[in-house]
Scaffold this motif. Sequence first.
Motif, PDB file in Angstrom:
ATOM      1  N   ASP A  26       0.724  -1.286   0.133  1.00 33.27           N
ATOM      2  CA  ASP A  26       0.109  -0.202  -0.022  1.00 33.27           C
ATOM      3  C   ASP A  26       0.852   1.548   0.074  1.00 33.27           C
ATOM      4  O   ASP A  26       0.598   2.238  -0.758  1.00 33.27           O
ATOM      5  N   PHE A  27       1.996   1.284   0.759  1.00 33.06           N
ATOM      6  CA  PHE A  27       2.896   2.480   0.749  1.00 33.06           C
ATOM      7  C   PHE A  27       3.617   2.569  -0.666  1.00 33.06           C
ATOM      8  O   PHE A  27       3.658   3.678  -0.957  1.00 33.06           O
ATOM      9  N   PHE A  28       3.903   1.371  -1.482  1.00 32.84           N
ATOM     10  CA  PHE A  28       4.558   1.589  -2.572  1.00 32.84           C
ATOM     11  C   PHE A  28       3.464   1.925  -3.714  1.00 32.84           C
ATOM     12  O   PHE A  28       3.840   2.481  -4.815  1.00 32.84           O
ATOM     13  N   PHE A  33       2.119   6.637  -7.250  1.00 36.89           N
ATOM     14  CA  PHE A  33       1.343   7.864  -7.824  1.00 36.89           C
ATOM     15  C   PHE A  33       1.701   9.257  -7.424  1.00 36.89           C
ATOM     16  O   PHE A  33       1.744   9.904  -8.421  1.00 36.89           O
ATOM     17  N   THR A  34       2.439   9.442  -6.114  1.00 29.76           N
ATOM     18  CA  THR A  34       3.020  10.697  -5.785  1.00 29.76           C
ATOM     19  C   THR A  34       4.378  10.851  -6.829  1.00 29.76           C
ATOM     20  O   THR A  34       4.751  12.139  -7.196  1.00 29.76           O
ATOM     21  N   ASP A  35       5.106   9.737  -7.102  1.00 27.01           N
ATOM     22  CA  ASP A  35       6.268  10.150  -8.013  1.00 27.01           C
ATOM     23  C   ASP A  35       5.931  10.253  -9.306  1.00 27.01           C
ATOM     24  O   ASP A  35       6.748  11.112  -9.824  1.00 27.01           O
ATOM     25  N   LEU A  69       9.287  -2.632   9.022  1.00 24.33           N
ATOM     26  CA  LEU A  69       8.970  -2.142   7.428  1.00 24.33           C
ATOM     27  C   LEU A  69       9.289  -0.769   7.195  1.00 24.33           C
ATOM     28  O   LEU A  69      10.095  -0.481   6.149  1.00 24.33           O
ATOM     29  N   ARG A  70       9.167   0.213   8.176  1.00 22.58           N
ATOM     30  CA  ARG A  70       9.387   1.545   7.946  1.00 22.58           C
ATOM     31  C   ARG A  70      10.991   1.813   8.094  1.00 22.58           C
ATOM     32  O   ARG A  70      11.545   2.457   7.060  1.00 22.58           O
ATOM     33  N   ILE A  71      11.503   1.175   8.702  1.00 23.88           N
ATOM     34  CA  ILE A  71      13.120   1.217   8.364  1.00 23.88           C
ATOM     35  C   ILE A  71      13.795   0.582   7.234  1.00 23.88           C
ATOM     36  O   ILE A  71      14.762   0.991   6.760  1.00 23.88           O
ATOM     37  N   ALA A  72      13.190  -0.567   6.876  1.00 24.02           N
ATOM     38  CA  ALA A  72      13.592  -1.127   5.564  1.00 24.02           C
ATOM     39  C   ALA A  72      13.217  -0.156   4.410  1.00 24.02           C
ATOM     40  O   ALA A  72      14.196  -0.055   3.308  1.00 24.02           O
TER      41      ALA A  72
END
Length: 185
Positions: A26-28, A33-35, A69-72
């Motif tokens: 979901d983050f990616f 989209f934002t990229d 996940l945030r760290i990676a």
Amino acid sequence: MSALMRKDLLEEVGGIAAFGQYLAEDFFFAKSFTDRGYKLRISTQPAWQNSYTSDIETFQKRITRWAKLRIAMIPHMILLEPLSECFVLGAMASWAISYLIQIDPFAIYLFHILLWFLLDYTLLSIIQNSSLSFSRIDFVIAWLLRELFAFVLFTRALWEPDIRWRTGTYKLKWGGIAEEVKPKL
């Protein structure tokens, strides 16, 4: 959680299959989209996350998994994440304020913790949109446990980088790519 997106925009970057290498797809999705210059909108309604279990161990595993996940995905989070926690931020802020205006740092620290607690309680009350299903004492205990264990869980995320998710174990690589760890025969 849930997300609505235009299928044609997702197909432009390879469709859902292109994000299969990520646990936090979901983050990616959002990043892709934002990229490309698109804007995201977040619903004004909170998303209910009804876990099938609500014990402390399950909660701690979920918090640790999210930290991993945030760290990676965003490596500089190793430095920034601890600064977002109540007790660490309060200590730094109380030291800085006392240095600048000569006020007792302990008083500032206690005020910071009380204000953070009250804001968390208020936010939870607003999100629930009704009276809470537990007592204020239960909230105090749960809040203190969560805040006290934040640094411990973050440290665990650093020292135990593999993630157990559903039926598999995954090694996270920089950039958020997950590689399944095959059991040794």
